[in-house]
Design a protein around this motif. Structure first.
Motif, mmCIF file in Angstrom:
data_model
loop_
_atom_site.group_PDB
_atom_site.id
_atom_site.type_symbol
_atom_site.label_atom_id
_atom_site.label_comp_id
_atom_site.label_asym_id
_atom_site.label_seq_id
_atom_site.Cartn_x
_atom_site.Cartn_y
_atom_site.Cartn_z
ATOM 1 N N HIS A 33 0.880 -1.271 -0.081
ATOM 2 C CA HIS A 33 0.026 -0.121 0.056
ATOM 3 C C HIS A 33 0.802 1.108 0.110
ATOM 4 O O HIS A 33 0.240 2.319 -0.097
ATOM 5 C CB HIS A 33 -0.897 0.010 1.198
ATOM 6 C CG HIS A 33 -1.948 -1.043 1.250
ATOM 7 N ND1 HIS A 33 -3.204 -1.109 0.524
ATOM 8 C CD2 HIS A 33 -1.939 -2.232 1.831
ATOM 9 C CE1 HIS A 33 -4.005 -2.202 0.442
ATOM 10 N NE2 HIS A 33 -3.137 -2.939 1.378
ATOM 11 N N GLU A 71 -9.250 -9.130 4.429
ATOM 12 C CA GLU A 71 -10.593 -9.056 3.773
ATOM 13 C C GLU A 71 -11.195 -7.818 3.433
ATOM 14 O O GLU A 71 -12.109 -7.701 2.542
ATOM 15 C CB GLU A 71 -11.830 -9.964 4.478
ATOM 16 C CG GLU A 71 -12.166 -9.284 6.059
ATOM 17 C CD GLU A 71 -11.310 -9.296 7.086
ATOM 18 O OE1 GLU A 71 -11.284 -8.836 8.138
ATOM 19 O OE2 GLU A 71 -10.142 -10.095 6.832
ATOM 20 N N GLN A 72 -10.489 -6.768 3.764
ATOM 21 C CA GLN A 72 -10.863 -5.601 3.271
ATOM 22 C C GLN A 72 -9.583 -4.692 3.156
ATOM 23 O O GLN A 72 -8.470 -4.947 3.600
ATOM 24 C CB GLN A 72 -11.783 -4.975 4.364
ATOM 25 C CG GLN A 72 -11.393 -4.624 5.934
ATOM 26 C CD GLN A 72 -12.338 -4.325 6.824
ATOM 27 O OE1 GLN A 72 -12.642 -2.944 6.908
ATOM 28 N NE2 GLN A 72 -13.057 -4.964 7.278
ATOM 29 N N ALA A 73 -9.619 -3.200 2.504
ATOM 30 C CA ALA A 73 -8.714 -2.540 2.433
ATOM 31 C C ALA A 73 -8.396 -1.894 3.695
ATOM 32 O O ALA A 73 -9.185 -1.619 4.626
ATOM 33 C CB ALA A 73 -8.829 -1.598 1.208
ATOM 34 N N SER A 79 -4.447 4.442 5.447
ATOM 35 C CA SER A 79 -3.217 4.005 4.675
ATOM 36 C C SER A 79 -2.328 5.350 4.370
ATOM 37 O O SER A 79 -2.704 6.353 4.711
ATOM 38 C CB SER A 79 -3.390 3.242 3.531
ATOM 39 O OG SER A 79 -2.193 2.765 2.775
ATOM 40 N N PRO A 129 -8.258 0.989 6.446
ATOM 41 C CA PRO A 129 -8.958 2.081 6.517
ATOM 42 C C PRO A 129 -8.281 3.305 6.318
ATOM 43 O O PRO A 129 -8.600 4.519 6.048
ATOM 44 C CB PRO A 129 -9.683 1.802 7.818
ATOM 45 C CG PRO A 129 -9.142 1.159 8.614
ATOM 46 C CD PRO A 129 -8.514 -0.068 7.560
ATOM 47 N N TRP A 183 -6.436 -1.804 10.757
ATOM 48 C CA TRP A 183 -6.811 -2.481 9.982
ATOM 49 C C TRP A 183 -7.060 -4.041 10.306
ATOM 50 O O TRP A 183 -6.401 -4.657 10.924
ATOM 51 C CB TRP A 183 -5.418 -2.627 8.895
ATOM 52 C CG TRP A 183 -5.607 -3.396 7.763
ATOM 53 C CD1 TRP A 183 -6.788 -3.579 7.119
ATOM 54 C CD2 TRP A 183 -4.727 -4.048 6.662
ATOM 55 N NE1 TRP A 183 -6.613 -4.273 5.945
ATOM 56 C CE2 TRP A 183 -5.462 -4.281 5.679
ATOM 57 C CE3 TRP A 183 -3.434 -3.832 6.809
ATOM 58 C CZ2 TRP A 183 -4.699 -5.129 4.358
ATOM 59 C CZ3 TRP A 183 -2.627 -4.225 5.469
ATOM 60 C CH2 TRP A 183 -3.218 -4.927 4.544
#
Length: 288
Positions: free
Chosen positions: A19, A108-110, A114, A112, A104
């Motif tokens: 990221h 399963e998800q990006a 970054s 929140p 984080w």
């Protein structure tokens, strides 16, 4: 929900590898240590603006504290009232990355928070106001909140007006992490916490966190930081019993703070004029 302690080291690695904007800053180094150093350098540069904002805020807060200190010394000569700790006025790159990892939940998800929205972290700039007694915390909180109370507009000092004119206080109040019901408390942290932002349009999204704590609350925080927080950040195993003991010690020190405040008030010269009933006193008077 936030990331578990076991996930934090892996979350840090995924944030750096997957990221970080490597395509914007250059080629991604092969060695992990080199990648981490590059990320820390980027975070250090990004947080430089927060140092300027926090320093400007401190310049508006200190005259208010000086006026309060002078009033206290008229009644209680030679006693410590307050000191400011701005030794870590910006969050370290290591702590920024660790906090991003904590927010984080998992793959399963990006994440929140970054590198593209790191300004969502509300304590990149911060300083701490350390008061002697709980009543001092109440007085300082009140005088830093009054500029944002329309009912007090005609009563503000010049220093309070300057603070109001240059900075906003989020929600117009300080969050109370001292008087938290036991079933709602999630950590041993005890302070009053306010988040200020400059009024300049281009800087409104930048927050500086101001904590108001007692000497005992600060002492607990500094011990918990090295005994628990830093060990967790490094991915070390921290026994549950250690975490329980540290949290319970925060409660014990709050009891000590409350008793010291009672002794202070009962020993004050009779000529002191009350500056208002503290929230602590109101809760102590409330029926069970």
């Amino acid at each position: 929900m936030p990331a578990s302690e076991a996930w934090i080291p892996e979350a840090r690695r995924r944030l750096v590898d997957d990221h970080f904007p490597w395509d914007e800053v250059g080629t991604r180094p092969e060695m992990w240590e080199d990648r981490l150093s590059e990320v820390y350098r980027w975070l250090e540069q990004h947080s430089a603006l927060y140092r300027l904002i926090a320093t400007g805020l401190l310049a508006r807060v200190e005259p208010i504290l000086d006026q309060l200190q002078a009033a206290v010394l008229e009644v209680e000569p030679d006693r410590l009232f307050v000191k400011v700790d701005a030794s870590h006025i910006t969050k370290s790159p290591e702590s920024i990355l660790e906090k991003m990892a904590r927010k984080w939940p998992g793959l399963e998800q990006a994440p929140p928070v970054s590198f593209h929205n790191v300004d969502q972290l509300n304590d990149l700039g911060r300083f701490r106001i350390v008061a002697n007694f709980l009543g001092d915390v109440d007085d300082i909180t009140r005088h830093l909140s009054e500029p944002y109370d329309a009912r007090k507009a005609s009563l503000l000092t010049p220093a309070q007006r300057l603070l109001r004119d240059e900075f906003t206080l989020h929600d117009n109040r300080f969050e109370d992490l001292i008087l938290v019901p036991p079933n709602s408390r999630t950590s041993g942290e005890r302070c009053r916490k306010g988040r200020f932002s400059p009024r300049q349009p281009e800087l409104r999204g930048h927050q500086v966190e101001v904590q108001i704590v007692t000497l005992l609350q600060e002492a607990w925080d500094k011990k918990d930081h090295c005994l628990i927080y830093e060990r967790v950040r490094r991915g070390e195993h921290v026994p549950l019993m250690h975490q329980i003991i540290c949290t319970d010690l925060s409660a014990q020190l709050f009891v000590a703070d409350s008793q010291f405040e009672q002794l202070r008030r009962e020993g004050l010269p009779r000529r002191e004029e009350s500056t208002g009933t503290s929230e602590l006193q109101e809760n102590q008077r409330a029926p069970a």
